[in-house]
Every structure is written in structure tokens, then in C-alpha cells.
Scaffold this active site. Structure first.
Site, PDB file in Angstrom:
ATOM      1  N   LYS A 238       0.909  -1.282  -0.129  1.00 58.10           N
ATOM      2  CA  LYS A 238      -0.257  -0.222   0.415  1.00 58.10           C
ATOM      3  C   LYS A 238       0.988   1.623  -0.204  1.00 58.10           C
ATOM      4  O   LYS A 238       1.737   1.515   1.401  1.00 58.10           O
ATOM      5  CB  LYS A 238      -0.883  -0.006   0.724  1.00 58.10           C
ATOM      6  N   PHE A 595      -2.066 -44.448  -9.487  1.00 57.03           N
ATOM      7  CA  PHE A 595      -2.315 -42.909  -9.936  1.00 57.03           C
ATOM      8  C   PHE A 595      -3.503 -41.687  -9.024  1.00 57.03           C
ATOM      9  O   PHE A 595      -4.410 -42.724  -9.231  1.00 57.03           O
ATOM     10  CB  PHE A 595      -2.238 -42.820 -11.380  1.00 57.03           C
ATOM     11  N   ASP A 664      11.953 -39.183 -26.078  1.00 60.97           N
ATOM     12  CA  ASP A 664      11.732 -40.834 -25.842  1.00 60.97           C
ATOM     13  C   ASP A 664      12.649 -42.135 -26.431  1.00 60.97           C
ATOM     14  O   ASP A 664      12.311 -42.221 -26.928  1.00 60.97           O
ATOM     15  CB  ASP A 664      10.358 -41.126 -25.399  1.00 60.97           C
ATOM     16  N   HIS A 702      13.016 -33.528 -22.456  1.00 58.77           N
ATOM     17  CA  HIS A 702      12.016 -32.905 -22.568  1.00 58.77           C
ATOM     18  C   HIS A 702      11.939 -31.773 -23.082  1.00 58.77           C
ATOM     19  O   HIS A 702      13.181 -30.621 -22.678  1.00 58.77           O
ATOM     20  CB  HIS A 702      11.054 -32.336 -21.990  1.00 58.77           C
TER      21      HIS A 702
END
Length: 839
Positions: A238, A595, A664, A702
Site C-alpha cells: 500500500k 495414480f 523418448d 523434454h
């Protein structure tokens, strides 16, 4: 007459400057008629030879030096500075293109500017060839020297003096962008359109196009409350300043207060920067602030600026007491009404629109941890914090979606009278205060401390000019009281109130020129529903920490929890506001696993859960969203080893933040994975794509391309497929897009199908349930070589590596691309390769 005298005096000094330029062919100012101050400016000039122009205002002109390599904060760097002709003072604000065929043709940006202070006799220093001065800019700070060399009359060296602001970095470590427009000199030269990407994001967000009568726009106001912490809320500082709308339309800039007062002429340093933003129409909500020597907002200095009337005084004050504008909201932009968008979407657009450094500053926020932030703000002597719901709309009224938390209880009151001092002389004894309750102005108490002598004199003089009035309801029968009508508004700090609303232990803070008596309403009448209370304490009851999870490595569940706690500050940016799917191993990596998308019913209230429809399950599931370290540790304690995340966030589920190409190997050689990754990196460079890499945590890599939530999953998948197919065509012996493992022929599979709604990515820094406890580690491209060893990145080594190198993947969360331009570049490359094969 003063302007004319200055122009006549400076005409001779600017003779060389003007002789080199034609007023009809260059947009540069010819000037010479402004009264002076001590400003400096550094302009980056992409002329025939790129260089920095360093200028100090002295005796009505800008003394100028061309610095080829630019100023360096390293005292060891002695930068050549060639003195050139004096420039007009107006040149300090020049940014633009000098057309071809003109002297100095090329792009010019204002790289830095501010105030300079001579340390010694500057005139004598010009003669002797040694100048010592202090710079107070946005990039350049501290003590500097200009010293003449012996090689030529115009050759100097610009050197940073050794002080607390010196460093071993170089010019290249300063932000390259203009402090006015936010553009780089290269972007300005290329005619880069900064509006188009933001418009595309607004179209993607489906913001409505409609005209806004911004003169009638009302600010969103906050209710008062106490410090709290809560998911779904963000917390901003503020500021102790003037709340202003900074608006631009058809090239005209206006700075308007919440009361409708025009402050444009009072703050030309803000207005000039707002005008320089490369957009046609917008309204920014923010706070004008003037800082003190400690860098803290000073309302007294701000008022001094706001009360000036003489133009020369205002110009001088804009250099000596420069204002900053902290921008915290964007209600309107380029014909789009943003008020119905979530707060964080508006703030992301605002951040992208503003320069990264300069007088316009993005008011950043901290998510969720309001109490910690308030304690920090209070210890720094700041005014407080403002809590805001992350998904709040911008409504032109007071709302419980914004909550202000003052570091001390303060309130604004209208002065309804005063008492005379006990001793003879000027001034007054105390101010008598009022506020509106139940629709009428009522007595609220008195304040007699906190004034300076000068303030007492000024207040008494102002009050004596006001007409008399009867005492307001609730006022005591006080002997010697003088009651007036139309008194000023003042801010008072106090400890508490009595049962009838009268202040206890009040202290005068300041006069509020920017507020009206009508705005002085009792706090309890202004308050909307109570702000959310702080949630219960966030504690994780850890269990079975000694249980062995990696038997061959001797690593336990406790080691897993400790690792996630150590890397949380790097990991959480990839988890926040993003659905997370868990894979749990209650008996370690050699036991059974399962999972888990749907959170259990026993999950504590303070863990964020988001309900979404699952096509696969054909029902609604409650996904975990891990916004904070406690939630992360909670799921780690549930024996969660890997964390898989969506590529998109809750705020824009159909628009991913990144595009994935998953390399992969499934039996292929890692050296082939590396070769493919490096080819893709070079391909992305060729077509203008930023590209980042991380290990999968298993056997592959990746590649992530930032999308900035601008494109759909289908577009992301198309881009990944194009990149994959170009790669397979170039490297057919090692790369394939064949999905079936048995049909790959020992090649690396380029999986582009990971780009889809609900498809998952192993989060950066996520642990994998494999021997050695490997983690998914972001890498710098220089480390992606034939010597790459994926086993080096595990829960034992990763924290230290992060401490040393940081996160090279972080920019995937903030950058974006121009997909149309990339696809065109890819098409050109494919055509070029096809022609080469045909030959």
C-alpha cells in the site's frame, strides 16, 4: 522573458548542433529555451556505429559525450567518451527514428535519465579535464568520473568510482530497454509493434471491445481489515501517494485523481513517460509516489510536488524530486474493456505493457502469504498492504474483494474547527474533526499532536479564511473553539475509538489535498462484508519419515520430503494455479503404486482443490493445485514421488504455457537423444523460437517452447508435429514419429502428442520412482553434449546445483512467441530444403 533570455544565451552554444540538422527532415528537438536543472540522460543510438550518448545538463545545454561501449558499473572499465557538440535540454526526452540521409540517422532510445550532482567545481573541471559527479538515475547510480586523455582534445574516459554501487558487471548487465517506451533500440529500428501481442492475448481472453467513457470511470476501492493469509488472494504494498488514473487517448495524456482533479501539469515526469508508451489508448490505475533518501514513499515530498504552480518550478522539481508511478491495474486497453477479466489476467497484461525499469513501475504482489508480507512491510515503515482476490473483477466502488490493511490505524477526517493555542502567538491548539455518520457530518474528536510549526501556521491561516459554522452533532461544549465550514481533509493515526466513536491517542499525519469532505465516512459504514478470516494453521503431520523408499540407495520418505522442501522455491512456479496429478508409492519404489487425480475427502481445507470434469472418468474430479510449500509437503507426505502437471493453468485451461517435444529413447542411445535435441535447438533458433530443455528424469529429454497462454492445445500440437517431422526428415537414421515401440527400429521417438487437454508433463525438479532417485532437471544448452550423464541429477545433487546455477528453464513461464511468423519461417525452410533435394 526568461525563456527568451535563455534561448538567446544558448543560441551560440547550439550553433554546431543546429548546423548539422534540418528542422524539416529530422524529428529531433532544436530547443534552447528552457530554464535549467541538473538532469542527465543516456541515449542508446543505433546509428552507423552503435553507441551510447551520455549527456549532463549544464549552463542551459546538454554537455554530450559519445561512449561506444556504454557506461560500466565496473571501476576497472575505463570507457572511451568522445565529447561532441552541445545538445538542447529538450533532447533529454527525445526517442525515435532519425531518418536516413540525416546526420546520425538511426534509432534512439532513452536508456536512462535522472539527476546528477557535481562533486566539486564543474566549470573548472571542464577546463582542467576532470569531472567528478554523482548520478541518480534508474540504471546508473553512485559516483562517476569523466577524465580527459592526452590523445585528443575531445577524448575522455568515463569511469565508475569505487563505492557501494560499483560492481564487477558490465554494460550488458543493465536492462537494455528504454525507460520510457520499454522498447529496445533494435525493436524501435525494426518498427516492432508492441500492441499486437497484447491484443492477441485479449482476444484469447475474450475481453469485450467497447468504448469506455474513462472521464467517468470510478476507481475500485478497498474495505479496511486485518492482516490475513489465504489461497486465491494476492497482496500488494500500500503506497503512500496520490491515487491516479493515467489515461491516454488520441495522443493526449491525462493524470486524474479519484476526486476528478487533473494532475497532468503537476507531474510532467509521469505524463511524459505515459505518453511515450507505444500504445494508442489505455487507462492505468496506480499511485504517484515521491521517494525519500531511503527509497521509501514520502507524502510530504509528494505534496510539495503537487502544490507547485509555476511551470519552471515544476520542471525543476521533476528532476530534483522525481515521481514514480506504481501501476497496479489495467481497466482499459486499445478498445478492450478489461474490467470483467480476473485481476491476475489484468496484471499480467499490465506487466507486459510496461517498461521493465523506469518511472512507470509494475506493482508486484505476493500470493497468499499476507501475514508475512504485512509483518515485513510494517518493519520497513511502509503504510501497509492491500489484499486482493486473484479472480476479482474491477468494479467502480468499494468492494470486499480488495482489503486494505494499514500498518497503524489511520483514517481521513474533515476539519470542522480548531482551538486557539494556550500561549500567545500564531498557530492553533488542536484540530476539531468530523466524519459522516448516518448521512450527517458528526463530531469525531480532536488532534493536537504531530504537527510541525510550519504546518500549524499554514493550517491556522487556511482555517481563518473559512466561513463560520455551528458545531456538528456530538461536539462537546468547548470553550474557545472556533467552528468552520468547508475545512480541509486530514489523515490522523490513532490507537482506538471510544464507544461513541471519538478518537483515542490521535496523531496528525498530513493534509489530504486529493480527497474531499464527502469521502470522510465512518469506517463501519463504509465496510462491506468482513474480509475472509485467516485459515487454520497450515501444519503437515508427517508420518513414517524413516520408511525406506529407495532400498538400493538407502533413501527414505523423509529424504523425499526434505528434497521437495529444499527445491520448493524453484518448483512452485511450475505448480501454482496448475492441476497436478500424483503417483503415490506408499511402500517405496519396489512396492505397489497408484495414480491419483481425485483428491481424497480428508484433504485439509487449506490445500487448494479445483473441481473439473474428466472425460476419461466421465465425472467431476477434485484436482490438487499446489500453490504453496505446505501443500507441496502435504502431497509428498502422501508418498507422492513424481508430480505430473498440466501445461495450462486454471485461469486459461485451454491455452497451454508451453509446447512439448518429448524425446523418448526406449532403448535408443542417449547420444542420439542429444543429437536430436541439439538439431531441434538449432532449428528453433533458425525460425525464431525460444527453446528450453530439461531431463525427463528417466531416460530422455523434454524440449519446451514458451507459448504464454496465447494459443490452443491444437495449435501447440501442430507446432510440435511440424518440428518433429522436419527433424525426422533431417535425421531419419535416429529419429522417428512412430508411436509403437516395436516399430521404432531402435530410434528415438519424438512425441508431439503430449500437447493436449489433460495431457501431463513430469514437472521440473520432480523426482522419479527409479533407482538413484533421479529428478527432472532443467539444463543449459551448453551442458547438452555427448558427455551428458542423466544419473548425475538426483535428490542428493539437485539442490546444490540449483543454488549454484539457478533455473535456466524459468523463462518458459514468462516468454511467448509469434506463431504466425514462426510457421512462415518453418514453411520457408521446408521449401528451401525441398529445392535442395530436387537439385
Amino acid at each position: 522573458m526568461l525563456g527568451g533570455d535563455v534561448a538567446t544565451k544558448n543560441a551560440g552554444k547550439l550553433e554546431t548542433y543546429r548546423a548539422k540538422r534540418n528542422t524539416e527532415r529530422t524529428p529531433e528537438p532544436f530547443g534552447g529555451g528552457r530554464a535549467g536543472s541538473r538532469r542527465f540522460v543516456v541515449q542508446l543510438h543505433a546509428a552507423r556505429r552503435r553507441h551510447y550518448d551520455f549527456r549532463l545538463e549544464w549552463d542551459g545545454v546538454l554537455k554530450s559525450w559519445a561512449v561506444p561501449k556504454g557506461p560500466s558499473p565496473n571501476p576497472a572499465d575505463k570507457r572511451l567518451a568522445v565529447q561532441v557538440e552541445d545538445h538542447p535540454v529538450e533532447y533529454a526526452g527525445f526517442e525515435g527514428l532519425i531518418p536516413a540521409g540525416n546526420y546520425g540517422a538511426g534509432a534512439v532510445i532513452v536508456w536512462d535519465r535522472g539527476q546528477w550532482v557535481p562533486l566539486g567545481d564543474f566549470g573548472a573541471g571542464l577546463e582542467s579535464g576532470k569531472l567528478l559527479f554523482e548520478l541518480r538515475g534508474y540504471k546508473l547510480r553512485g559516483k562517476w568520473t569523466l577524465v580527459k586523455t592526452r590523445r585528443g582534445a575531445n577524448e575522455w574516459l568515463l569511469i565508475k568510482e569505487r563505492d557501494a554501487l560499483a560492481s564487477e558487471r558490465g554494460t550488458e548487465d543493465y536492462p537494455p530497454e528504454s525507460i520510457l517506451s520499454g522498447r529496445t533500440v533494435e525493436a524501435l529500428a525494426a518498427g516492432d509493434d508492441r500492441t499486437a501481442p497484447l491484443v492477441k492475448r485479449l482476444e484469447a481472453l475474450r475481453a469485450p471491445r467497447r468504448r469506455l467513457d474513462w472521464e467517468r470511470l470510478k476507481p475500485m476501492l478497498a474495505t479496511s481489515g486485518r492482516a490475513f493469509s489465504r489461497p486465491g488472494w494476492v497482496f500488494e504494498i500500500k503506497y503512500d501517494g496520490y491515487r491516479l488514473f493515467a489515461a491516454k487517448r488520441d495522443g493526449v495524456v491525462t493524470l486524474r485523481s479519484r476526486a476528478g482533479n487533473d494532475f497532468t501539469a503537476s507531474f510532467p515526469d509521469i505524463a511524459d513517460v505515459v505518453a511515450a508508451l507505444p500504445y494508442d489508448t489505455f487507462v492505468i490505475d496506480g499511485e504517484a509516489v515521491v521517494h525519500d533518501e531511503r527509497g521509501l514513499p514520502s507524502f510530504e515530498r509528494l505534496q510539495k510536488r503537487g502544490r507547485l504552480q509555476n511551470r519552471a518550478d515544476i520542471e525543476r522539481a521533476s528532476v530534483e524530486l522525481p515521481a514514480a508511478f506504481y501501476a497496479f491495474d489495467l481497466p482499459y486497453f486499445e478498445g478492450f474493456d478489461l474490467r470483467d477479466l480476473p485481476l491476475l489476467a489484468r496484471k499480467e497484461l499490465l506487466r507486459a505493457a510496461l517498461p521493465p525499469v523506469g518511472p512507470l513501475r509494475f506493482s508486484d504482489h505476493i500470493a497468499e502469504r499476507g501475514e508475512e508480507m504485512f509483518a515485513s512491510v510494517e518493519s520497513m515503515g511502509l503504510e501497509g498492504v492491500v489484499a486482493k482476490r486473484a479472480d476479482s473483477k474491477y468494479v467502480g466502488r468499494r468492494s470486499a474483494d480488495w482489503v486494505k490493511v494499514a500498518a497503524a490505524r489511520t483514517h481521513d477526517f474533515v476539519v470542522v474547527g480548531y482551538t486557539r493555542p494556550k500561549s500567545a502567538g500564531g498557530g492553533l491548539g488542536a484540530l476539531l474533526l468530523g466524519e459522516h455518520r448516518g448521512g450527517e457530518l458528526r463530531y469525531a474528536g480532536r488532534v493536537g499532536t504531530g504537527f510541525s510549526h510550519r504546518q500549524l501556521e499554514a493550517l491556522r491561516a487556511a482555517l481563518d479564511r473559512l466561513p463560520p459554522a455551528p458545531p456538528p452533532p456530538g461536539a462537546p461544549a468547548e470553550r474557545g473553539a472556533v467552528w468552520v465550514a468547508g475545512g480541509p481533509v486530514v489523515t490522523v493515526k490513532y490507537k482506538e475509538r471510544t464507544a461513541d466513536g471519538v478518537l483515542r491517542q490521535p496523531v496528525f499525519e498530513r493534509v489530504r489535498d486529493d480527497k474531499t469532505a464527502a469521502e470522510c465516512v465512518a469506517e463501519e459504514e463504509r465496510a462491506l462484508p468482513e474480509p475472509p478470516v485467516a485459515p487454520a494453521a497450515r501444519t503437515v503431520d508427517f508420518t513414517n519419515l524413516d520408511k525406506v523408499f529407495w532400498p538400493a540407495d538407502g533413501l527414505t520418505k523423509g529424504d523425499l520430503v526434505a528434497y521437495y522442501e529444499r527445491v520448493a522455491r524453484w518448483l512452485l512456479p511450475y505448480l501454482r494455479d496448475r492441476p497436478v496429478v500424483l503417483t503415490r508409492y506408499p511402500d517405496g519404489i519396489e512396492g505397489k503404486s497408484f495414480f491419483q487425480k481425485d483428491a481424497p475427502a480428508y484433504a485439509p481445507d487449506w490445500v487448494r482443490l479445483e473441481t473439473m470434469w474428466s472425460e476419461q472418468a466421465q465425472r467431476e474430479l477434485r484436482y490438487f493445485v499446489l500453490d504453496d510449500v505446505e501443500s507441496l509437503l502435504y502431497v509428498a507426505n502422501m508418498a507422492t514421488i513424481p508430480l505430473h502437471v498440466w501445461s495450462s493453468r486454471m485461469a486459461s485451461l485451454e491455452r497451454p504455457d508451453w509446447c512439448i517435444v518429448d524425446l523418448d529413447p526406449k532403448g535408443a542411445r542417449l547420444t542420439d537423444v542429444v543429437a536430436i535435441a541439439r538439431f531441434l535447438h538449432a532449428l528453433c533458433d533458425d525460425v525464431g523460437l525460444p527453446c528450453y530443455v530439461k531431463t525427463s528424469g528417466s531416460s530422455g529429454l523434454h524440449l519446451l517452447i514458451p507459448l504464454g497462454a496465447r494459443y490452443t492445445y491444437e495449435q501447440s500440437r501442430t507446432l510440435a508435429e511440424l518440428l518433429a517431422r522436419v527433424t525426422v526428415r533431417a535425421l531419419p537414421d535416429v529419429a522417428t514419429v512412430t508411436r509403437a515401440v516395436g516399430s521404432r527400429g531402435g530410434k528415438v521417438y519424438l512425441d508431439y502428442l503430449q500437447n493436449g487437454h489433460g495431457r501431463l508433463l513430469a514437472a521440473p525438479f520432480s523426482v522419479r520412482a527409479l533407482p538413484g532417485a533421479p529428478v527432472s532437471m532443467p539444463l543449459e544448452w551448453r551442458h547438452v553434449t555427448k558427455r551428458l550423464d542423466l544419473a548425475r541429477f538426483n535428490i542428493r545433487t539437485a539442490p546444490a546445483r540449483l543454488e549454484e546455477h539457478g533455473d535456466p528453464l524459468a523463462r518458459v513461464l514468462t516468454e511467448t512467441i509469434d506463431l504466425a511468423a514462426v510457421l512462415e519461417a518453418l514453411a520457408r525452410r521446408v521449401r528451401r530444403e525441398a529445392r535442395a533435394r530436387a537439385r
